[in-house]
Design a protein around this motif. Structure first.
Motif, PDB file in Angstrom:
ATOM      1  N   TYR A   1      62.264  12.902  72.303  1.00 35.90           N
ATOM      2  CA  TYR A   1      62.135  13.823  71.083  1.00 35.90           C
ATOM      3  C   TYR A   1      63.162  14.960  71.449  1.00 35.90           C
ATOM      4  CZ  TYR A   1      58.774  10.913  69.313  1.00 35.90           C
ATOM      5  OH  TYR A   1      58.272   9.742  68.806  1.00 35.90           O
ATOM      6  N   SER A   2      64.052  14.984  72.540  1.00 36.89           N
ATOM      7  CA  SER A   2      64.726  16.124  72.786  1.00 36.89           C
ATOM      8  C   SER A   2      65.726  16.769  71.953  1.00 36.89           C
ATOM      9  CB  SER A   2      65.539  15.847  74.327  1.00 36.89           C
ATOM     10  OG  SER A   2      66.588  14.737  73.896  1.00 36.89           O
ATOM     11  N   HIS A   3      66.054  15.848  70.864  1.00 35.22           N
ATOM     12  CA  HIS A   3      66.949  16.510  69.754  1.00 35.22           C
ATOM     13  C   HIS A   3      66.027  16.837  68.428  1.00 35.22           C
ATOM     14  CE1 HIS A   3      70.385  15.700  71.947  1.00 35.22           C
ATOM     15  NE2 HIS A   3      69.927  14.564  71.992  1.00 35.22           N
ATOM     16  N   SER A   4      64.609  16.799  68.658  1.00 34.40           N
ATOM     17  CA  SER A   4      63.891  17.465  67.465  1.00 34.40           C
ATOM     18  C   SER A   4      63.252  18.575  67.923  1.00 34.40           C
ATOM     19  CB  SER A   4      62.684  16.079  67.378  1.00 34.40           C
ATOM     20  OG  SER A   4      62.595  15.142  68.187  1.00 34.40           O
ATOM     21  N   ASP A   5      62.635  19.077  66.933  1.00 29.20           N
ATOM     22  CA  ASP A   5      61.757  20.434  67.242  1.00 29.20           C
ATOM     23  C   ASP A   5      60.400  20.121  67.279  1.00 29.20           C
ATOM     24  OD1 ASP A   5      60.890  22.836  67.260  1.00 29.20           O
ATOM     25  OD2 ASP A   5      61.931  23.635  65.477  1.00 29.20           O
ATOM     26  N   ILE A   6      59.788  19.908  65.980  1.00 24.93           N
ATOM     27  CA  ILE A   6      58.141  19.646  65.937  1.00 24.93           C
ATOM     28  C   ILE A   6      57.887  18.117  65.963  1.00 24.93           C
ATOM     29  CG2 ILE A   6      56.404  20.040  64.714  1.00 24.93           C
ATOM     30  CD1 ILE A   6      57.640  22.425  63.227  1.00 24.93           C
ATOM     31  N   ALA A   7      57.049  17.800  66.624  1.00 23.72           N
ATOM     32  CA  ALA A   7      56.542  16.490  66.567  1.00 23.72           C
ATOM     33  C   ALA A   7      55.064  16.252  66.619  1.00 23.72           C
ATOM     34  CB  ALA A   7      57.150  15.497  67.753  1.00 23.72           C
ATOM     35  N   HIS A   8      54.610  15.807  65.525  1.00 22.63           N
ATOM     36  CA  HIS A   8      53.044  15.418  65.752  1.00 22.63           C
ATOM     37  C   HIS A   8      52.776  14.124  66.146  1.00 22.63           C
ATOM     38  CE1 HIS A   8      48.813  16.321  64.823  1.00 22.63           C
ATOM     39  NE2 HIS A   8      48.783  15.237  64.445  1.00 22.63           N
ATOM     40  N   PHE A   9      51.859  13.861  67.050  1.00 22.24           N
ATOM     41  CA  PHE A   9      51.360  12.512  67.767  1.00 22.24           C
ATOM     42  C   PHE A   9      50.093  12.302  67.216  1.00 22.24           C
ATOM     43  CE2 PHE A   9      54.810  14.184  70.179  1.00 22.24           C
ATOM     44  CZ  PHE A   9      55.730  13.242  70.648  1.00 22.24           C
ATOM     45  N   PHE A  10      50.024  11.099  66.246  1.00 24.45           N
ATOM     46  CA  PHE A  10      48.876  10.801  65.297  1.00 24.45           C
ATOM     47  C   PHE A  10      47.650  10.173  66.547  1.00 24.45           C
ATOM     48  CE2 PHE A  10      49.588  12.080  60.941  1.00 24.45           C
ATOM     49  CZ  PHE A  10      51.079  12.382  61.186  1.00 24.45           C
ATOM     50  N   SER A  11      46.435  10.443  66.228  1.00 23.60           N
ATOM     51  CA  SER A  11      45.225   9.649  66.514  1.00 23.60           C
ATOM     52  C   SER A  11      44.836   8.785  65.631  1.00 23.60           C
ATOM     53  CB  SER A  11      44.271  10.632  66.941  1.00 23.60           C
ATOM     54  OG  SER A  11      43.718  11.122  65.738  1.00 23.60           O
ATOM     55  N   LYS A  12      44.026   7.909  65.591  1.00 22.56           N
ATOM     56  CA  LYS A  12      43.864   6.944  64.638  1.00 22.56           C
ATOM     57  C   LYS A  12      42.730   7.517  63.772  1.00 22.56           C
ATOM     58  CE  LYS A  12      40.581   2.904  64.358  1.00 22.56           C
ATOM     59  NZ  LYS A  12      39.420   2.703  65.003  1.00 22.56           N
ATOM     60  N   ASP A  13      42.015   8.533  64.150  1.00 27.05           N
ATOM     61  CA  ASP A  13      41.243   9.143  63.217  1.00 27.05           C
ATOM     62  C   ASP A  13      41.913  10.279  62.249  1.00 27.05           C
ATOM     63  OD1 ASP A  13      38.866   8.109  64.661  1.00 27.05           O
ATOM     64  OD2 ASP A  13      38.453   9.662  65.744  1.00 27.05           O
ATOM     65  N   GLU A  14      42.786  10.737  62.899  1.00 26.42           N
ATOM     66  CA  GLU A  14      43.766  11.711  61.792  1.00 26.42           C
ATOM     67  C   GLU A  14      44.482  10.700  60.947  1.00 26.42           C
ATOM     68  OE1 GLU A  14      45.357  15.220  65.016  1.00 26.42           O
ATOM     69  OE2 GLU A  14      46.285  13.034  64.908  1.00 26.42           O
TER      70      GLU A  14
ATOM     71  N   LEU B   1      44.558   9.731  55.271  1.00 25.87           N
ATOM     72  CA  LEU B   1      44.692   8.504  54.249  1.00 25.87           C
ATOM     73  C   LEU B   1      43.414   8.316  53.562  1.00 25.87           C
ATOM     74  CD1 LEU B   1      47.216   6.127  56.050  1.00 25.87           C
ATOM     75  CD2 LEU B   1      47.583   7.666  54.244  1.00 25.87           C
ATOM     76  N   LYS B   2      42.535   9.268  53.368  1.00 29.29           N
ATOM     77  CA  LYS B   2      41.287   9.128  52.872  1.00 29.29           C
ATOM     78  C   LYS B   2      41.168   8.694  51.411  1.00 29.29           C
ATOM     79  CE  LYS B   2      39.959  13.885  52.467  1.00 29.29           C
ATOM     80  NZ  LYS B   2      41.430  14.133  52.679  1.00 29.29           N
ATOM     81  N   ASP B   3      41.904   9.119  50.644  1.00 33.10           N
ATOM     82  CA  ASP B   3      41.949   8.849  49.201  1.00 33.10           C
ATOM     83  C   ASP B   3      42.752   7.169  49.129  1.00 33.10           C
ATOM     84  OD1 ASP B   3      40.907  11.213  48.494  1.00 33.10           O
ATOM     85  OD2 ASP B   3      42.927  12.227  48.296  1.00 33.10           O
TER      86      ASP B   3
END
Ligand code: SAM
Length: 223
Positions: free
Chosen positions: A170-183, A188-190
């Motif tokens: 990810y050294s060439h990215s800025d923001i990175a979100h790492f997901f948990s299963k619950d997230e 995707l609740k709908d």
């Protein structure tokens, strides 16, 4: 230009982008849409980057759409399609406000694109994805997860969201979100979740020296 996109625009300006489609994406799309009449199937490449997956979709005859916030990425995508004599509608735009009608796409592909956003925006974006999918349309997402070995190189600035990566994938990215299963279940609740696969490459020698470093959830969910 918004922060989540600036780093990508710089990468594309330097010619740094994926040239070939993501292998598992190819397998999934070919499996899900094993039909001859592909011009009826509208697929959006959400975050087309340099057009690696857009190229594949157009080449296989799907009615292809692509969007990215990075103008250079969209330019590279268009150029490649032109060279290959292929058609797709490619536009610059932000996922937070998708410029498509309600109930439009049969499929939306997110090959490592939504994860580049902060949590508040990720929630907005999934609402937009839901809105523009047709009933029974499918979202296919490749989302980095919390088991990713390179998460340690970043600084966490909100829960599960990292920036300032010192090294690693990810050294060439800025923001990175790492997901948990619950997230994932939350955003995707709908949707009707059909599958969540964990894809992780376990290096059995020295993980730090491994050539491919990967831990992601592959998600399929229908409206
Ligand atoms: C990691 S790149 C992936 C590119 C491509 N899907 C691939 O497989 O190589 C993520 C892309 O998503 C785009 N992106 C991320 N968040 C965005 C947003 N909110 N609006 C528009 N584009 C965004 C970035 O500009 C970048 O081109």
């Amino acid at each position: 230009m918004e922060k989540e996109i600036e780093a990508w625009e710089r990468n594309y300006q330097k010619g740094r982008y994926n040239n070939w489609p993501y292998d598992i994406l190819v397998s999934l799309v070919m499996n899900l849409f094993a039909v001859k009449e592909r011009q009826q199937i509208k697929i959006l490449d959400l975050g087309c980057g340099g057009g690696n997956n857009t190229y594949f979709l157009a080449k296989e005859g799907f009615k292809t759409y692509a969007i990215d916030g990075a103008p250079k990425g969209v330019e590279i995508t268009k150029k490649r399609l032109k060279q290959e004599n292929l058609n797709a509608q490619c536009i610059v735009g932000n996922f937070k406000n998708l410029p498509y009608e309600n109930d439009f796409f049969n499929c939306i592909i997110d090959r490592a694109s939504i994860y580049c956003n902060i949590w508040k925006d990720i929630k907005l974006i999934f609402n937009e994805v839901y809105r523009v999918l047709k009933k029974e349309g499918i979202y296919i997402g490749f989302l980095p997860n919390l088991n990713h070995p390179d998460l340690i190189y970043g600084e966490e600035f909100e829960k599960n969201t990292y920036t300032n990566f010192k090294e690693g994938s990810y050294s060439h990215s800025d923001i990175a979100h790492f997901f948990s299963k619950d997230e994932i279940i939350d955003v995707l609740k709908d949707f009707m979740i059909e599958d969540i696969l964990e894809h992780k490459l376990n290096c059995i020698l020295d993980e730090k020296k491994s050539h491919l470093r990967l831990a992601e959830y592959i998600v399929m969910a229908r409206k």
